[in-house]
Design a protein around this motif. Structure first.
Motif, PDB file in Angstrom:
ATOM      1  N   GLY A 227      51.081 -10.769 113.458  1.00  0.00           N
ATOM      2  CA  GLY A 227      52.291  -9.959 113.464  1.00  0.00           C
ATOM      3  C   GLY A 227      52.111  -8.531 113.013  1.00  0.00           C
ATOM      4  O   GLY A 227      52.973  -7.977 112.331  1.00  0.00           O
ATOM      5  N   GLY A 228      50.993  -7.908 113.383  1.00  0.00           N
ATOM      6  CA  GLY A 228      50.766  -6.527 112.982  1.00  0.00           C
ATOM      7  C   GLY A 228      50.309  -6.381 111.554  1.00  0.00           C
ATOM      8  O   GLY A 228      50.454  -5.313 110.955  1.00  0.00           O
ATOM      9  N   GLY A 229      49.748  -7.445 110.976  1.00  0.00           N
ATOM     10  CA  GLY A 229      49.270  -7.404 109.597  1.00  0.00           C
ATOM     11  C   GLY A 229      47.880  -6.821 109.496  1.00  0.00           C
ATOM     12  O   GLY A 229      47.564  -5.817 110.134  1.00  0.00           O
ATOM     13  N   ALA A 230      47.031  -7.440 108.672  1.00  0.00           N
ATOM     14  CA  ALA A 230      45.699  -6.904 108.425  1.00  0.00           C
ATOM     15  C   ALA A 230      44.869  -6.876 109.713  1.00  0.00           C
ATOM     16  O   ALA A 230      44.727  -7.895 110.388  1.00  0.00           O
ATOM     17  CB  ALA A 230      44.993  -7.739 107.367  1.00  0.00           C
ATOM     18  N   SER A 231      44.330  -5.713 110.044  1.00  0.00           N
ATOM     19  CA  SER A 231      43.430  -5.599 111.196  1.00  0.00           C
ATOM     20  C   SER A 231      42.122  -6.318 110.905  1.00  0.00           C
ATOM     21  O   SER A 231      41.504  -6.904 111.794  1.00  0.00           O
ATOM     22  CB  SER A 231      43.139  -4.131 111.496  1.00  0.00           C
ATOM     23  N   ILE A 232      41.685  -6.243 109.636  1.00  0.00           N
ATOM     24  CA  ILE A 232      40.458  -6.883 109.185  1.00  0.00           C
ATOM     25  C   ILE A 232      40.735  -7.564 107.854  1.00  0.00           C
ATOM     26  O   ILE A 232      41.292  -6.947 106.942  1.00  0.00           O
ATOM     27  CB  ILE A 232      39.317  -5.855 109.007  1.00  0.00           C
ATOM     28  N   GLY A 243      31.832 -18.241 108.189  1.00  0.00           N
ATOM     29  CA  GLY A 243      32.054 -17.892 109.580  1.00  0.00           C
ATOM     30  C   GLY A 243      32.927 -16.663 109.754  1.00  0.00           C
ATOM     31  O   GLY A 243      33.679 -16.263 108.865  1.00  0.00           O
ATOM     32  N   VAL A 244      32.825 -16.069 110.955  1.00  0.00           N
ATOM     33  CA  VAL A 244      33.591 -14.876 111.330  1.00  0.00           C
ATOM     34  C   VAL A 244      34.363 -15.218 112.593  1.00  0.00           C
ATOM     35  O   VAL A 244      33.837 -15.899 113.485  1.00  0.00           O
ATOM     36  CB  VAL A 244      32.656 -13.677 111.582  1.00  0.00           C
ATOM     37  N   GLU A 245      35.600 -14.729 112.692  1.00  0.00           N
ATOM     38  CA  GLU A 245      36.410 -15.055 113.852  1.00  0.00           C
ATOM     39  C   GLU A 245      37.257 -13.871 114.292  1.00  0.00           C
ATOM     40  O   GLU A 245      37.485 -12.924 113.530  1.00  0.00           O
ATOM     41  CB  GLU A 245      37.335 -16.245 113.560  1.00  0.00           C
ATOM     42  N   ILE A 246      37.719 -13.955 115.531  1.00  0.00           N
ATOM     43  CA  ILE A 246      38.795 -13.114 116.019  1.00  0.00           C
ATOM     44  C   ILE A 246      40.041 -13.981 116.046  1.00  0.00           C
ATOM     45  O   ILE A 246      40.075 -15.027 116.706  1.00  0.00           O
ATOM     46  CB  ILE A 246      38.497 -12.565 117.426  1.00  0.00           C
ATOM     47  N   SER A 247      41.066 -13.572 115.297  1.00  0.00           N
ATOM     48  CA  SER A 247      42.346 -14.272 115.257  1.00  0.00           C
ATOM     49  C   SER A 247      43.373 -13.379 115.922  1.00  0.00           C
ATOM     50  O   SER A 247      43.744 -12.338 115.363  1.00  0.00           O
ATOM     51  CB  SER A 247      42.748 -14.572 113.812  1.00  0.00           C
ATOM     52  N   GLY A 248      43.812 -13.738 117.129  1.00  0.00           N
ATOM     53  CA  GLY A 248      44.604 -12.815 117.927  1.00  0.00           C
ATOM     54  C   GLY A 248      43.719 -11.637 118.288  1.00  0.00           C
ATOM     55  O   GLY A 248      42.706 -11.796 118.957  1.00  0.00           O
ATOM     56  N   SER A 249      44.070 -10.465 117.799  1.00  0.00           N
ATOM     57  CA  SER A 249      43.228  -9.281 118.013  1.00  0.00           C
ATOM     58  C   SER A 249      42.617  -8.789 116.714  1.00  0.00           C
ATOM     59  O   SER A 249      42.088  -7.683 116.652  1.00  0.00           O
ATOM     60  CB  SER A 249      44.075  -8.158 118.639  1.00  0.00           C
ATOM     61  N   HIS A 250      42.666  -9.611 115.667  1.00  0.00           N
ATOM     62  CA  HIS A 250      42.230  -9.200 114.338  1.00  0.00           C
ATOM     63  C   HIS A 250      40.945  -9.916 113.941  1.00  0.00           C
ATOM     64  O   HIS A 250      40.709 -11.061 114.333  1.00  0.00           O
ATOM     65  CB  HIS A 250      43.329  -9.480 113.317  1.00  0.00           C
ATOM     66  N   LEU A 251      40.135  -9.252 113.125  1.00  0.00           N
ATOM     67  CA  LEU A 251      38.870  -9.815 112.673  1.00  0.00           C
ATOM     68  C   LEU A 251      39.040 -10.439 111.297  1.00  0.00           C
ATOM     69  O   LEU A 251      39.599  -9.811 110.385  1.00  0.00           O
ATOM     70  CB  LEU A 251      37.805  -8.721 112.604  1.00  0.00           C
ATOM     71  N   VAL A 252      38.558 -11.670 111.141  1.00  0.00           N
ATOM     72  CA  VAL A 252      38.584 -12.349 109.848  1.00  0.00           C
ATOM     73  C   VAL A 252      37.158 -12.756 109.498  1.00  0.00           C
ATOM     74  O   VAL A 252      36.526 -13.526 110.222  1.00  0.00           O
ATOM     75  CB  VAL A 252      39.496 -13.586 109.857  1.00  0.00           C
ATOM     76  N   ALA A 253      36.656 -12.220 108.387  1.00  0.00           N
ATOM     77  CA  ALA A 253      35.347 -12.604 107.859  1.00  0.00           C
ATOM     78  C   ALA A 253      35.600 -13.419 106.597  1.00  0.00           C
ATOM     79  O   ALA A 253      36.031 -12.874 105.579  1.00  0.00           O
ATOM     80  CB  ALA A 253      34.522 -11.367 107.545  1.00  0.00           C
ATOM     81  N   TYR A 254      35.343 -14.715 106.650  1.00  0.00           N
ATOM     82  CA  TYR A 254      35.732 -15.599 105.556  1.00  0.00           C
ATOM     83  C   TYR A 254      34.821 -15.490 104.333  1.00  0.00           C
ATOM     84  O   TYR A 254      35.230 -15.849 103.233  1.00  0.00           O
ATOM     85  CB  TYR A 254      35.793 -17.042 106.057  1.00  0.00           C
TER      86      TYR A 254
END
Length: 388
Positions: A227-232, A243-254
């Motif tokens: 919803g337009g939150g954290a880009s990364i 692991g690293v993922e793309i969630s929607g259009s956002h990058l999440v590095a766990y």
């Protein structure tokens, strides 16, 4: 490495570098402007970073500063197994190496109490070239406030929340920290409200030495990005890569693991799922719809306890296969774990569909590792500090 500078300066591209836990002194060691201490040997920041310096070239270069910062030895430490402090001169060396954003929210931010945290805030704010240092504050609102700056026409907002907080509101000259388990939703919501082109959320959380991502953590990190939150979203604390993922259009590095910290142990004693740190280089492109993740480079690290350097050869390739396995476990309806194709320099590369970066020509997702069963067994093992 000349390509890095070209990409970082291109008008339509922005490079964000993400590094994990960082500090320049052993636990309880005295402060010295000439360097930090490790095993009775003094090490400067420049020496400790020399092997990784080319990979730190970027526009936004982030690290989790897991230590207090002060120039005095008369502030008492809390009663803890490990307590960290470093001299501001070392922090200046970090900034000179390119790190320009520091998270101050973690379980060592209050090692020397709220007085030490106040010293940290004052010293970090005085270092030339540092754009943002979120995570600590004199009040709850101050600790929650995103740090905002503009860079090459891009408005960047950075927030940070970590575990083992407290001390708010703080007395004059002191500082406190929010608590990740309680305040994560509010910190994420406050960041979402910030008018910015790029939003970065730093989270110090989770169980140490566990490379697997808990489903509940995945849900709340993805929620912070939605919803337009954290880009990364950049996670750390476990000392190991996740692991690293793309969630929607956002990058999440766990989990970024250790980056450079003289107070940490040599992770080479652990197994292939735990013996390396992770540096990420995120290539963003600017278009009519805003910033989009085009490339992600993964750099497996070694010797994070003394003089951090990239892994190379088969060692690096195997750790990329570990990351790919961990990424595969993240696949879901609203997320896709990243798989990194090994490159000649030991890094791994992921490319978005249709990426215009020249390095992405002919890029395909790598196949599963021939050693996947071995990797799965290692990553699924329960490990504690005294293991091995």
């Amino acid at each position: 490495m000349a390509l890095f500078a070209t990409l970082a300066q291109a008008d339509d591209r922005l490079t964000v570098v993400l590094a994990g836990d960082t500090g320049l002194n052993a636990s309880g060691a005295p402060l010295d402007a000439r360097g930090g201490w490790k095993g009775g040997v003094r090490v400067t920041g420049a020496e400790a970073l020399a092997g990784i310096a080319p990979w730190l070239e970027g526009d936004v270069v982030f690290a989790n500063l897991e230590t207090t910062v002060m120039d005095r030895n008369d502030i008492a430490a809390r009663d803890k197994m490990f307590v960290f402090r470093m001299h501001p001169e070392g922090l200046r060396e970090f900034a000179e190496a390119g790190i320009n954003v520091f998270s101050l929210a973690n379980n060592h931010a209050l090692d020397y109490g709220t007085r030490g945290a106040g010293e940290t805030l004052a010293h970090v704010a005085a270092v030339p070239g540092v754009h943002a240092w979120p995570g600590l504050g004199w009040t709850r609102a101050e600790a929650m406030r995103p740090h905002v700056f503009e860079l090459r026409g891009v408005r960047v907002a950075v927030s940070a929340v970590g575990n083992a907080g407290g001390g708010l509101p703080a007395r004059e000259g002191r500082a406190g920290m929010l608590q990740e388990r309680v305040d994560f939703p509010e910190v994420a919501a406050r960041l979402r409200e910030e008018d910015a082109d790029l939003r970065i959320l730093s989270v110090h959380y989770g169980r140490e030495f566990d490379p697997l991502t808990d489903a509940a953590d995945a849900a709340r990190f993805r929620g912070a990005a939605a919803g337009g939150g954290a880009s990364i979203v950049a996670g750390h604390h476990a000392h190991v890569a996740k692991g690293v993922e793309i969630s929607g259009s956002h990058l999440v590095a766990y989990g970024l693991g250790n980056f450079l910290h003289l107070g940490t142990q040599n992770m080479a004693r652990f197994d292939i799922c735990r013996d390396f740190g992770l540096l990420l280089r995120v290539g963003l492109t600017r278009g009519d719809a805003g910033l989009a993740v085009e490339t992600v480079e993964a750099v497996p690290l070694k010797d994070m306890h003394l003089r951090v350097t990239p892994m190379g050869g088969e060692a690096a390739r195997l750790r990329l296969e570990v990351l790919n396995y961990l990424g595969g476990r993240l696949d879901g309806a609203d997320a896709r774990g990243l798989r990194f194709r090994p490159q000649a320099d030991g890094s791994g590369l992921w490319c978005a569909a249709g990426a215009g970066d020249a390095r992405c020509a002919g890029w395909t997702e790598p196949a599963a590792s021939a050693r996947e069963a071995e990797i799965a067994a290692a990553c699924g093992r329960v490990v504690t500090r005294g293991s091995f």
